[in-house]
Design a protein around this motif. Structure first.
Motif, PDB file in Angstrom:
ATOM      1  N   THR A 176      40.351  43.567  21.776  1.00  0.00           N
ATOM      2  CA  THR A 176      38.917  43.792  21.575  1.00  0.00           C
ATOM      3  C   THR A 176      38.112  42.525  21.874  1.00  0.00           C
ATOM      4  OG1 THR A 176      39.287  43.348  19.212  1.00  0.00           O
ATOM      5  CG2 THR A 176      39.170  45.657  19.907  1.00  0.00           C
ATOM      6  N   THR A 177      38.672  41.352  21.551  1.00  0.00           N
ATOM      7  CA  THR A 177      37.988  40.089  21.837  1.00  0.00           C
ATOM      8  C   THR A 177      37.885  39.852  23.337  1.00  0.00           C
ATOM      9  OG1 THR A 177      38.790  39.144  19.762  1.00  0.00           O
ATOM     10  CG2 THR A 177      38.025  37.609  21.444  1.00  0.00           C
ATOM     11  N   ILE A 178      38.982  40.093  24.051  1.00  0.00           N
ATOM     12  CA  ILE A 178      38.985  39.920  25.504  1.00  0.00           C
ATOM     13  C   ILE A 178      38.003  40.887  26.154  1.00  0.00           C
ATOM     14  CG2 ILE A 178      40.430  40.037  27.576  1.00  0.00           C
ATOM     15  CD1 ILE A 178      42.823  39.373  25.793  1.00  0.00           C
ATOM     16  N   LEU A 179      37.993  42.120  25.662  1.00  0.00           N
ATOM     17  CA  LEU A 179      37.082  43.126  26.205  1.00  0.00           C
ATOM     18  C   LEU A 179      35.629  42.749  25.946  1.00  0.00           C
ATOM     19  CD1 LEU A 179      36.858  45.914  27.549  1.00  0.00           C
ATOM     20  CD2 LEU A 179      37.016  46.934  25.282  1.00  0.00           C
ATOM     21  N   ALA A 180      35.338  42.253  24.749  1.00  0.00           N
ATOM     22  CA  ALA A 180      33.970  41.871  24.410  1.00  0.00           C
ATOM     23  C   ALA A 180      33.496  40.692  25.254  1.00  0.00           C
ATOM     24  CB  ALA A 180      33.881  41.519  22.922  1.00  0.00           C
ATOM     25  N   GLU A 181      34.399  39.791  25.622  1.00  0.00           N
ATOM     26  CA  GLU A 181      34.018  38.646  26.447  1.00  0.00           C
ATOM     27  C   GLU A 181      33.759  39.051  27.901  1.00  0.00           C
ATOM     28  OE1 GLU A 181      36.595  35.249  23.993  1.00  0.00           O
ATOM     29  OE2 GLU A 181      37.200  35.891  26.007  1.00  0.00           O
ATOM     30  N   ALA A 182      34.516  40.031  28.409  1.00  0.00           N
ATOM     31  CA  ALA A 182      34.390  40.410  29.816  1.00  0.00           C
ATOM     32  C   ALA A 182      33.321  41.466  30.051  1.00  0.00           C
ATOM     33  CB  ALA A 182      35.739  40.920  30.336  1.00  0.00           C
ATOM     34  N   LEU A 183      32.983  42.245  29.030  1.00  0.00           N
ATOM     35  CA  LEU A 183      32.054  43.364  29.207  1.00  0.00           C
ATOM     36  C   LEU A 183      30.660  42.951  29.669  1.00  0.00           C
ATOM     37  CD1 LEU A 183      31.560  46.383  29.041  1.00  0.00           C
ATOM     38  CD2 LEU A 183      31.080  46.120  26.592  1.00  0.00           C
ATOM     39  N   PRO A 184      30.039  41.889  29.095  1.00  0.00           N
ATOM     40  CA  PRO A 184      28.690  41.536  29.553  1.00  0.00           C
ATOM     41  C   PRO A 184      28.604  41.251  31.050  1.00  0.00           C
ATOM     42  CG  PRO A 184      29.176  40.426  27.492  1.00  0.00           C
ATOM     43  CD  PRO A 184      30.456  41.052  27.951  1.00  0.00           C
ATOM     44  N   ALA A 185      29.607  40.589  31.618  1.00  0.00           N
ATOM     45  CA  ALA A 185      29.584  40.284  33.046  1.00  0.00           C
ATOM     46  C   ALA A 185      29.644  41.560  33.875  1.00  0.00           C
ATOM     47  CB  ALA A 185      30.749  39.357  33.401  1.00  0.00           C
TER      48      ALA A 185
END
Length: 321
Positions: A88-97
């Motif tokens: 979930t942390t990795i997804l949250a970091e990549a989602l905005p881009a």
């Protein structure tokens, strides 16, 4: 309407469960496992078995599946094997881009489709109409990564006015807020163009066909008979009704752009979900692949649900279908 929404929600949840189950078993049916990544580190057989036990890969597949479902029930997606961080942390970091890239691409797609589609419809059968339709077919027949490579060749090599990769420059942190914004927009332009132009071809033809259909209606002929200018007839009376089907198309296009950005993000080294998915597949990171796939399925299902609701709101007959 409430009954229609309940039926669609039930069907969507069932589809997500089926997709998650299918991806889980297909992924584990592929040969190999994540411990193969450590082969270059000269680990022995005992160490490899210890890693398999640590990751739970030595348990029966049914037990692994139930443990994964229990993780999902807690609102978690597991721990990434390659990065040792929550998915979930990795997804949250990549989602905005990826959201930024998809927003830029959809502006390019619908902006070009509306302007050129209207121009083609107003000049039906003319040279401009034929050139616009031919151009749309050419762009739609090219894979997005090829369009991306050609844009990089043209605007970053032959005519070096735009950056070829990444989301920001190396010295972006030392720039002023306005400078950082301008730097981000320059990096965003080529990826948005490559992803948006590919999808604009089909959307353009949809806009043209929809507008031509509306322009043949009786109320359009009545508006012309009242002496209204052609510009007002097209932009006020024709376009307003021709754009109604685009609501559903937009609901389906945005999720498709989120999921279709994988190759574009790889070409431009854009730090989004597509690039993370590519790296997860290379590292055979089961939890990360499953989490990203489930998220992609959720976005697609949500887009279809939004399209169904928009269509039901516009046409009450759909609610009883």
């Amino acid at each position: 309407m409430a009954r229609f929404l309940l039926r669609r929600l039930t069907a969507s949840l069932l589809l997500l469960v089926l997709v998650a189950t299918g991806i889980f078993f297909l992924l584990h049916a592929a040969p190999g496992d994540p411990t193969e990544l450590f082969e270059g580190q000269r680990i022995n057989r005992e160490q490899r078995e210890h890693l398999r036990h640590l990751y739970g890969l030595d348990r029966p597949l049914s037990e692994q599946y139930l443990r994964w479902l229990a993780t999902l029930a807690r609102g978690e997606l597991g721990l990434s094997l390659s990065q040792q961080r929550p998915v979930t942390t990795i997804l949250a970091e990549a989602l905005p881009a990826t959201l930024l890239l998809a927003t830029g691409a959809i502006l390019v797609e619908f902006g070009a489709a509306l302007l050129l589609g209207i121009a083609a419809a107003r000049r039906r059968g003319g040279i401009a109409d034929q050139m616009i339709r031919a151009g749309s077919l050419i762009f739609y027949s090219q894979p997005p990564f090829w369009i991306a490579l050609m844009l990089v060749l043209l605007f970053a090599s032959v005519w070096p006015v735009l950056p070829a990769s990444h989301m920001r420059s190396v010295d972006a942190a030392a720039m002023s807020p306005a400078g950082r914004t301008w730097d981000l927009l320059k990096h965003l332009l080529l990826p948005s163009l490559s992803l948006g132009l590919y999808n604009a071809g089909a959307t353009l033809r949809f806009v043209r066909g929809s507008l031509l259909e509306v322009m043949g209606m009786d109320y359009i002929r009545a508006a012309r008979a009242r002496g209204l200018s052609e510009r007002r007839v097209v932009w006020v009376h024709g376009l307003r009704n021709a754009l109604t089907p685009l609501i559903q198309l937009f609901s389906l296009t945005f999720p498709a752009l989120l999921n279709g950005a994988l190759l574009t993000e790889i070409v431009f080294a854009w730090p989004g979900i597509g690039r993370v998915t590519y790296q997860a597949v290379l590292s055979r990171d089961y939890p990360l692949i499953l989490g990203l796939t489930l998220f992609s399925a959720f976005v697609v299902v949500l887009g279809n649900l939004a399209a169904d609701l928009a269509q039901a709101a516009a046409d009450p007959r759909v609610r009883h279908a």
